[in-house]
Design an enzyme around this catalytic site. Structure first.
Site, PDB file in Angstrom:
ATOM      1  N   ASP A 239      21.014 -19.981 -55.996  1.00  0.00           N
ATOM      2  CA  ASP A 239      21.557 -21.270 -56.795  1.00  0.00           C
ATOM      3  C   ASP A 239      19.511 -20.390 -55.653  1.00  0.00           C
ATOM      4  O   ASP A 239      19.120 -19.476 -56.088  1.00  0.00           O
ATOM      5  CB  ASP A 239      21.401 -22.012 -54.914  1.00  0.00           C
ATOM      6  CG  ASP A 239      21.145 -23.444 -55.822  1.00  0.00           C
ATOM      7  OD1 ASP A 239      21.000 -23.515 -57.034  1.00  0.00           O
ATOM      8  OD2 ASP A 239      21.446 -24.610 -55.287  1.00  0.00           O
TER       9      ASP A 239
ATOM     10  N   ASP B  88      17.284 -26.722 -62.441  1.00  0.00           N
ATOM     11  CA  ASP B  88      16.668 -27.592 -62.588  1.00  0.00           C
ATOM     12  C   ASP B  88      16.844 -28.635 -61.273  1.00  0.00           C
ATOM     13  O   ASP B  88      16.249 -28.710 -60.824  1.00  0.00           O
ATOM     14  CB  ASP B  88      18.608 -28.244 -62.722  1.00  0.00           C
ATOM     15  CG  ASP B  88      19.575 -27.815 -60.769  1.00  0.00           C
ATOM     16  OD1 ASP B  88      18.979 -27.080 -60.567  1.00  0.00           O
ATOM     17  OD2 ASP B  88      20.420 -28.820 -60.096  1.00  0.00           O
TER      18      ASP B  88
ATOM     19  N   ALA C  30      22.741 -32.837 -57.189  1.00  0.00           N
ATOM     20  CA  ALA C  30      22.113 -34.118 -56.470  1.00  0.00           C
ATOM     21  C   ALA C  30      22.871 -35.249 -55.692  1.00  0.00           C
ATOM     22  O   ALA C  30      22.853 -36.550 -56.000  1.00  0.00           O
ATOM     23  CB  ALA C  30      21.473 -35.430 -57.516  1.00  0.00           C
TER      24      ALA C  30
ATOM     25  N   CYS D 227      44.222 -29.197 -33.234  1.00  0.00           N
ATOM     26  CA  CYS D 227      43.965 -28.356 -34.147  1.00  0.00           C
ATOM     27  C   CYS D 227      44.256 -26.784 -33.492  1.00  0.00           C
ATOM     28  O   CYS D 227      43.852 -27.316 -32.221  1.00  0.00           O
ATOM     29  CB  CYS D 227      42.534 -27.744 -35.087  1.00  0.00           C
ATOM     30  SG  CYS D 227      42.456 -26.310 -36.225  1.00  0.00           S
TER      31      CYS D 227
ATOM     32  N   CYS E 228      43.841 -23.616 -34.568  1.00  0.00           N
ATOM     33  CA  CYS E 228      42.608 -22.721 -34.998  1.00  0.00           C
ATOM     34  C   CYS E 228      43.095 -21.214 -34.489  1.00  0.00           C
ATOM     35  O   CYS E 228      43.281 -22.042 -32.872  1.00  0.00           O
ATOM     36  CB  CYS E 228      41.661 -22.647 -36.322  1.00  0.00           C
ATOM     37  SG  CYS E 228      40.208 -22.688 -34.666  1.00  0.00           S
TER      38      CYS E 228
ATOM     39  N   CYS F 291      40.830 -22.999 -31.857  1.00  0.00           N
ATOM     40  CA  CYS F 291      41.312 -24.166 -30.586  1.00  0.00           C
ATOM     41  C   CYS F 291      42.091 -23.453 -29.782  1.00  0.00           C
ATOM     42  O   CYS F 291      42.321 -24.517 -28.731  1.00  0.00           O
ATOM     43  CB  CYS F 291      41.717 -25.434 -31.851  1.00  0.00           C
ATOM     44  SG  CYS F 291      39.602 -25.835 -33.168  1.00  0.00           S
TER      45      CYS F 291
HETATM   46  N1  GUN Z   1      22.468 -28.097 -54.075  1.00  0.00           N
HETATM   47  C1  GUN Z   1      22.897 -29.655 -53.621  1.00  0.00           C
HETATM   48  N2  GUN Z   1      22.671 -30.390 -54.725  1.00  0.00           N
HETATM   49  C2  GUN Z   1      22.024 -28.985 -56.333  1.00  0.00           C
HETATM   50  C3  GUN Z   1      21.892 -29.923 -57.397  1.00  0.00           C
HETATM   51  O1  GUN Z   1      21.540 -30.891 -57.893  1.00  0.00           O
HETATM   52  N3  GUN Z   1      21.246 -28.563 -58.062  1.00  0.00           N
HETATM   53  C4  GUN Z   1      20.475 -27.327 -57.389  1.00  0.00           C
HETATM   54  N4  GUN Z   1      20.348 -26.516 -58.337  1.00  0.00           N
HETATM   55  N5  GUN Z   1      21.214 -26.729 -56.372  1.00  0.00           N
HETATM   56  C5  GUN Z   1      21.718 -27.763 -55.604  1.00  0.00           C
HETATM   57 ZN    ZN Z   2      40.421 -25.432 -34.602  1.00  0.00          ZN
END
Ligand code: GUN
Ligand code: ZN
Length: 494
Positions: free
Chosen positions: A93, A128, A196, A279, A281, A284
């Site tokens: 990101d 963005d 978002a 659970c 796993c 657990c």
């Molecule tokens: N991580 C969570 N939401 C967003 C987003 O809207 N844009 C970016 N780039 N990373 C995110």
């Molecule tokens: Zn578990």
């Protein structure tokens, strides 16, 4: 045409796909979960994510790397894969999330994409603007214009064979999401995160999440791989997959563990409130809740994170199997019953049934009628839509009971589908399994089918023989259609 994403199987809007990530030299099967790795705080080492959990792809944050000097130098020197100890695909990101949190970041799309390339990322992200829900239309439009410019800038940067995300913004305006999706699909970028949505998830606004995704999907093409950015709670994966999301990233597994929270597909529990683990796993089965509470803070966090990841990956596998078997919507219905907010999500989904119908297979294994929302499933809509393929003539009986030779034609009627020619009775979805005690929505939906058939064939005379439908359903049957109640002795077919 995007040749790096191939669809293998489809159910409702959900799909099993194969994402080819050329820079990593791997393919990733979707729906996929990308565990979030914070390079500064590693809860579960990436090597273990691959080996123990089968993670094929993970996501980390290039902005955090770039702004942490020693990590930056190491990443530039060794590359991300070596630094994290992971051979699968790595998405990065850009710092947009930090931009949304802190209002300001110190980088540009050009610079951060180049940096992502330089540290060996396989899928990079431009900067963005994650426009939050419920802002003014003016702000949503302005910020979307900026996001679009950033995508166009990203298109012009040479990043070799690194794939690039094209985030879709537009706040809670479905038409802006659609416009953003269409614009993103027109770029030559590769993966399409719906952005978002974190504030929607945090507030349990699953209905709004569904509308936002539906908007984005209308703009995108079917062959666009779609990522739901920042969505990591396994409770809502089935819903989001059914809407057409292919990738999820989870920081939740680690963040929740830090707070002593235990994820389940029915919601979140606090370790302090658990007497039993629902659970099996490895975590657990090894510990009782009381034993886990006795561990050191650090160990407890790690074990909880491991459990959280186990249920998260398990749900992804369950969803893939459901797509294979054609019962994804049954799984969504089941999840919808675990929380009122999830029910809202499912009710919002069936409002988009016509959109989901476009990709839903014509034939599947079975159709289980599990709730009144089942009456609005894409299969029911499609059946009624396709009534225009028939031309019943003369005097036609539509019956829930036995057929009669007194009529020119005799059709079956089954709620929620409504009328259909007898010859179709063994074809999906008319083979649906229904409870004996049906709800009003099933009858009303069947009545809508009768109405459509009558309207399509104004010259034909129809008689509906029903087994005690409620008044609300009979009120939907047009005046020109005779109806008799098969359960009343006084009423007989002529
Ligand atoms: N991580 C969570 N939401 C967003 C987003 O809207 N844009 C970016 N780039 N990373 C995110
Ligand atoms: Zn578990």
């Amino acid at each position: 045409m995007r040749d790096h994403f191939e669809l293998r199987d489809v159910d409702a809007g959900g799909r099993i796909g194969e994402l080819t990530v050329p820079r990593a030299g791997v393919t990733v099967e979707t729906p996929a979960l990308l565990p979030v790795i914070n390079p500064n705080i590693i809860t579960i080492p990436p090597e273990r994510l691959a080996e123990e959990f089968g993670a094929e792809i993970l996501i980390t944050n290039s902005y955090i790397i770039k702004t942490t000097e020693d990590v930056r130098e190491q990443a530039l020197e060794e590359g991300l894969h070596e630094m994290l100890g992971f051979d699968g695909a790595i998405m990065t990101d850009s710092g947009s999330f930090q931009l949304a949190e802190y209002g300001k970041i110190d980088t540009t799309t050009e610079e951060i994409l180049q940096f992502q390339h330089d540290i060996g990322s396989d899928i990079g992200t431009p900067v963005d603007i994650p426009t939050p829900p419920d802002v003014s239309r003016e702000r949503a439009e302005e910020e979307l214009a900026t996001t679009k410019e950033r995508l166009e800038v990203a298109e012009g940067i040479d990043v070799g064979d690194m794939l690039v995300n094209a985030p879709v913004q537009g706040s809670t305006y479905p038409d802006l999401r659609e416009e953003a999706g269409a614009h993103a699909a027109e770029t030559d970028l590769d993966v399409f995160p719906v952005g978002a949505v974190v504030p929607l998830m945090n507030d349990y606004r699953y209905g709004d999440m569904v509308d936002v995704v539906a908007g984005a999907k209308r703009g995108l093409d079917h062959d666009c791989p779609v990522h739901l950015f920042g969505a990591g709670h396994p409770m809502m994966f089935a819903l989001a997959v059914a809407m057409g999301c292919d990738l999820f990233d989870s920081a939740a597994y680690a963040l929740y563990a830090r707070d002593g929270r235990y994820l389940t597909v029915r919601g979140t529990e606090h370790l302090d409130d658990l007497d039993y683990f629902p659970c099996s796993c490895p975590v657990c089965t090894e510990y009782e809740p009381a034993e886990l509470r006795q561990l050191s803070e650090r160990e407890q966090e790690e074990e909880l994170a491991a459990h959280n990841l186990h249920v998260t990956f398990e749900e992804i596998r369950r969803i893939k199997q459901a797509i294979r078997q054609g019962n994804l919507l049954e799984l969504v219905e089941e999840r919808a019953r675990s929380h009122p907010a999830m029910l809202d999500g499912y009710r919002a989904l069936v409002q988009h049934s016509a959109q989901l119908e476009e990709t839903d297979p014509v034939s599947k294994g079975s159709f289980f009628y599990l709730s009144n929302e089942s009456a609005a499933r894409p299969e029911v809509l499609r059946h009624q839509e396709r009534l225009d393929r028939f031309s019943p003539e003369g005097e036609v009986l539509l019956t829930e009971g036995s057929h009669s030779k007194e009529y020119d034609e005799s059709w079956k009627v089954v709620p929620p589908f409504g009328p259909f020619p007898k010859a179709l009775r063994n074809t999906y979805p008319l083979t649906a399994e229904l409870p004996d005690r049906l709800d009003r929505d099933a009858y009303e939906r069947a009545a809508m089918g009768v109405k459509r058939l009558a309207e399509l064939n104004p010259e034909t005379s129809f008689t509906l023989a029903h087994a005690d439908w409620p008044k609300s359903a009979l009120a939907l049957v047009p005046d020109g259609v005779d109806h008799v109640n098969l359960t009343e002795r006084s009423e007989r077919l002529p």
